[in-house]
Design an enzyme around this catalytic site. Structure first.
Site, PDB file in Angstrom:
ATOM      1  N   HIS A  17       1.025  -1.085   0.071  1.00  0.00           N
ATOM      2  CA  HIS A  17       0.073  -0.008  -0.158  1.00  0.00           C
ATOM      3  C   HIS A  17       0.823   1.334  -0.107  1.00  0.00           C
ATOM      4  CE1 HIS A  17      -2.748   3.140   2.427  1.00  0.00           C
ATOM      5  NE2 HIS A  17      -3.392   2.838   1.114  1.00  0.00           N
ATOM      6  N   LYS A 121      -7.176   9.192  -8.124  1.00  0.00           N
ATOM      7  CA  LYS A 121      -7.845   9.987  -6.835  1.00  0.00           C
ATOM      8  C   LYS A 121      -8.309  11.005  -7.937  1.00  0.00           C
ATOM      9  CE  LYS A 121      -6.403   8.599  -3.011  1.00  0.00           C
ATOM     10  NZ  LYS A 121      -7.393   7.428  -2.270  1.00  0.00           N
TER      11      LYS A 121
HETATM   12  O1  G3P Z   1      -6.411   0.846  -2.478  1.00  0.00           O
HETATM   13  C1  G3P Z   1      -7.007   0.934  -1.236  1.00  0.00           C
HETATM   14  C2  G3P Z   1      -6.696   2.338  -0.488  1.00  0.00           C
HETATM   15  O2  G3P Z   1      -5.569   2.794  -0.784  1.00  0.00           O
HETATM   16  C3  G3P Z   1      -7.654   3.404  -0.574  1.00  0.00           C
HETATM   17  O3  G3P Z   1      -7.416   4.056   0.661  1.00  0.00           O
HETATM   18  O4  G3P Z   1      -6.915   6.554   1.197  1.00  0.00           O
HETATM   19  O5  G3P Z   1      -5.237   4.756   1.211  1.00  0.00           O
HETATM   20  O6  G3P Z   1      -5.834   5.629  -0.926  1.00  0.00           O
HETATM   21  P1  G3P Z   1      -6.295   5.413   0.747  1.00  0.00           P
HETATM   22 CA    CA Z   2      -4.655   4.314  -2.345  1.00  0.00          CA
END
Ligand code: G3P
Ligand code: CA
Length: 248
Positions: A17, A121
């Site tokens: 992530h 995004k």
């Molecule tokens: O891919 C899922 C996750 O990344 C979504 O939340 O806020 O970390 O972009 P965020």
């Molecule tokens: Ca993300």
């Protein structure tokens, strides 16, 4: 044929992530290298446009939290970002990291043999969805076929627009929890995958998704034990800050 029950993720079902963001500054080339060092085969990353149309890898709509600078992405150009340090906030040993473009990130991922889960995004400063999605496509074309790619977004319009441009790519709908009519919503994109907050996951969802040929992955889970009962029920992947926890 083996009757063994799946007790954890396959190696290619673990996605780092924002890179391996537990050990390196998120969404930097250092974080993507760290993901490879931990044995991950995929990274998740976030993309957004700058004022001059450069597509960069960053989570927020400003540089305030993750760089040495301040300001909205909509008021900054690539030259501005190149002057910012995107590593020191995380640790002195990362001083000098930059906010990478998507193109240079895909180039590195190709060299490392890592796939890219590109989260699109949608920010208020973006002028148009078309500009955003055609910029993603341009970066993909620059990278060529060396990098495996999937697209994810909380915005179904972004996924639908990306699907029109790149119909061969896996499209993953991001939800904090599944809406009641999730099947119709996926079909209207069309998307074949749900990326769901791990606390909203249920065995029932995995069973129904499995019957429909829909994949389910979860974000952002850093505790392997929490997911133990879901792998045998068909969970397809985890997005985690700490791939090593799932791979060792
Ligand atoms: O891919 C899922 C996750 O990344 C979504 O939340 O806020 O970390 O972009 P965020
Ligand atoms: Ca993300």
């Amino acid at each position: 044929m083996s009757n063994s029950v799946k007790t954890g993720p396959q190696r290619d079902e673990v996605q780092a992530h924002r890179g391996a963001s537990a050990v390196a500054p998120e969404n930097t080339l250092a974080a993507f290298r760290a993901a490879a060092e931990q044995g991950a085969q995929w990274v998740e990353l976030d993309v957004a446009l700058l004022a001059d149309g450069t597509l960069v890898v960053i989570h927020d709509d400003s540089v305030d939290r993750t760089t040495s600078g301040t300001g909205s992405l909509g008021a900054l150009n690539k030259d501005d970002l190149d002057r910012l340090d995107a590593g020191s906030w995380f640790g002195a040993s990362f001083a000098g990291e930059r906010v990478p473009t998507l193109s240079e990130t895909l180039q590195l991922l190709g060299q490392l043999g890592l796939g890219a889960n590109i989260e699109i995004k949608q920010h208020e400063h973006h002028r148009s969805l078309e500009q955003l999605t055609t910029s993603v496509r341009a970066a993909l074309r620059t990278a060529g076929a060396t990098t495996r790619v999937m697209i994810s977004s909380f915005d179904p319009e972004a996924l639908a627009a990306m699907h029109r441009l790149e119909p061969g790519l896996e499209m993953a709908m991001l939800w904090s929890k599944v809406p009641p009519n999730w099947q119709e919503r996926l079909a209207s994109i069309p998307a074949t995958t749900i990326h769901l907050h791990y606390k909203a996951l249920s065995i029932g969802l995995l069973e129904e998704a499995g019957r429909l040929g829909i994949k389910v992955r979860v974000w952002t889970c850093n505790e392997p034990a929490v997911l133990a009962s879901f792998w045998p029920a068909g969970l397809s992947g985890v997005i985690t800050d700490n791939p090593a926890a799932f791979l060792n």
